[in-house]
Motif scaffolding. Structure first.
Motif, mmCIF file in Angstrom:
data_model
loop_
_atom_site.group_PDB
_atom_site.id
_atom_site.type_symbol
_atom_site.label_atom_id
_atom_site.label_comp_id
_atom_site.label_asym_id
_atom_site.label_seq_id
_atom_site.Cartn_x
_atom_site.Cartn_y
_atom_site.Cartn_z
ATOM 1 N N GLY A 139 3.711 11.871 -1.436
ATOM 2 C CA GLY A 139 3.448 10.474 -1.732
ATOM 3 C C GLY A 139 3.579 9.538 -0.549
ATOM 4 N N TRP A 140 3.836 10.084 0.635
ATOM 5 C CA TRP A 140 3.920 9.237 1.814
ATOM 6 C C TRP A 140 2.532 8.731 2.191
ATOM 7 C CZ3 TRP A 140 7.440 12.334 5.744
ATOM 8 C CH2 TRP A 140 8.715 12.470 5.198
ATOM 9 N N LEU A 141 2.440 7.465 2.520
ATOM 10 C CA LEU A 141 1.177 6.906 3.001
ATOM 11 C C LEU A 141 1.096 7.141 4.504
ATOM 12 C CD1 LEU A 141 -1.407 5.256 2.462
ATOM 13 C CD2 LEU A 141 -0.089 3.208 2.999
ATOM 14 N N ARG A 142 0.281 8.093 4.893
ATOM 15 C CA ARG A 142 0.129 8.417 6.306
ATOM 16 C C ARG A 142 -1.041 7.612 6.861
ATOM 17 N NH1 ARG A 142 2.202 12.491 3.493
ATOM 18 N NH2 ARG A 142 3.745 13.843 4.486
ATOM 19 N N GLY B 33 0.813 -1.206 0.000
ATOM 20 C CA GLY B 33 0.000 0.000 0.000
ATOM 21 C C GLY B 33 0.847 1.257 0.000
ATOM 22 N N ARG B 34 1.887 1.281 0.806
ATOM 23 C CA ARG B 34 2.772 2.447 0.835
ATOM 24 C C ARG B 34 3.400 2.684 -0.530
ATOM 25 N NH1 ARG B 34 6.467 0.352 5.025
ATOM 26 N NH2 ARG B 34 7.974 1.656 3.948
ATOM 27 N N ARG B 35 3.838 1.615 -1.145
ATOM 28 C CA ARG B 35 4.495 1.747 -2.450
ATOM 29 C C ARG B 35 3.513 2.218 -3.521
ATOM 30 N NH1 ARG B 35 7.743 -3.432 -4.151
ATOM 31 N NH2 ARG B 35 5.723 -4.234 -4.804
ATOM 32 N N HIS B 36 2.310 1.627 -3.510
ATOM 33 C CA HIS B 36 1.372 1.970 -4.587
ATOM 34 C C HIS B 36 0.790 3.372 -4.396
ATOM 35 C CE1 HIS B 36 -0.914 1.018 -8.099
ATOM 36 N NE2 HIS B 36 -2.012 1.430 -7.518
#
Length: 313
Positions: free
Chosen positions: A76-79, A56-59
């Motif tokens: 683009g960081w998944l918070r 998920g973080r990567r996508h």
């Protein structure tokens, strides 16, 4: 009720719908992308859940940086806050939930959560007691202070098994998002009840697997003791004094506020809602006049009606 990949894919589809709407209104992607955040659940298999969050973080980075063209890498960081346990806790043998919670915290730390909020061991059947809340807090503190889970970033990175699972999970996330697009997008899919139907279908299947034993759940369908007693539950007490204090405070607010101004603000809110205008300004004015949440939502219910969840089989 959804698969791990669908959980992420549906969440991203929802976030993209909000993002598209913000862009249509003239906002720059870097002005708000870094403020998008998620609340994800942790349950089940440790390796699968770690792969879910890593994928998920990567996508999400690909979505924001590649698809939307954000310039700031931080956009683009998944918070996310990873909440462990709600879906995985059991009423049966509730003390087992203490161990489950610790492993869910382990998943969150190994997969890059910024924040964690573990469910308490008694949360399957009551509002948590102070003792249960303290145990969940101590679980996270123990993992940080003694076990060293916060000492490094992505400690499982490079593992052949984890990297393979992560790649497979990202493919499944993309597949889930493509399916949503094929339904006409997330807004239409929710409005038509398609998403709800798929989530319900998975939940029904999971329940059948639990009942048949195809999905093993310790203390529920395996390792069940014949003499297991029902949990000795400390139910959350009802605070009559808290209710009385709140009611008296509300009466006092209504007594000292300018009722004429409240009525004017509520009528302005009604007019904006009927005209299809942005109601945020009217809501802010009503709040400043000390209109209550019930009064404001009552106006919106009068204009819009109540949401009726679509049901599909």
């Amino acid at each position: 009720g959804s698969t791990p990949a669908e959980e992420m894919g549906f969440a991203f589809a929802i976030a993209k719908a909000y993002t598209d709407r913000a862009l249509e209104r003239g906002m720059d992607i870097d002005a708000f992308a870094g403020r998008l955040s998620y609340n994800f659940n942790i349950y089940g298999n440790l390796f699968e859940q770690v792969a879910k969050f890593r994928a998920g973080r990567r996508h999400w980075a690909k979505i924001i940086l590649d698809q939307y063209g954000a310039k700031n890498p931080k956009s683009g960081w998944l918070r996310m806050i990873a909440g462990g346990g709600g879906f995985g806790l059991t009423i049966e043998q509730p003390e087992n939930n203490i161990m489950r919670g610790a492993y869910y915290a382990l998943v969150g730390a190994l997969s890059g959560a910024q924040t964690m909020a573990l469910c308490c061991y008694d949360e399957a059947y009551t509002i948590p007691t102070p003792k249960a809340q303290r145990l969940s807090l101590r679980t996270m503190q123990l993992l940080t202070e003694e076990i060293g889970l916060a000492d490094t970033v992505d400690p499982l990175g490079g593992s052949y098994y984890i990297e393979t699972l992560t790649n497979e999970m990202e493919d499944k996330i993309v597949e889930a998002m493509d399916w949503v697009d094929a339904q006409g997008g997330i807004v239409k899919a929710v409005s038509d009840g398609v998403i709800q139907a798929k989530v319900s279908e998975h939940a029904f299947g999971r329940q059948k697997d639990l009942e048949s034993g195809a999905q093993r759940k310790v203390g529920v369908n395996c390792y069940v003791d014949e003499d297991d007693e029902k949990p000795d539950v400390d139910l959350h007490p009802y605070d009559e004094n808290g209710e009385r204090v709140q009611i008296e405070a509300l009466k006092e607010v209504k007594k000292i506020r300018d009722q004429t101004e409240v009525d004017r603000c509520l009528e302005a809110l009604r007019d904006d809602a009927k005209a299809g205008r942005n109601v945020m300004g009217a809501l802010v004015a009503a709040v400043k006049a000390y209109a209550t949440v019930g009064e404001m939502t009552g106006v919106l219910v009068d204009v819009y009606g109540r949401y009726d969840e679509p049901i599909r089989f």
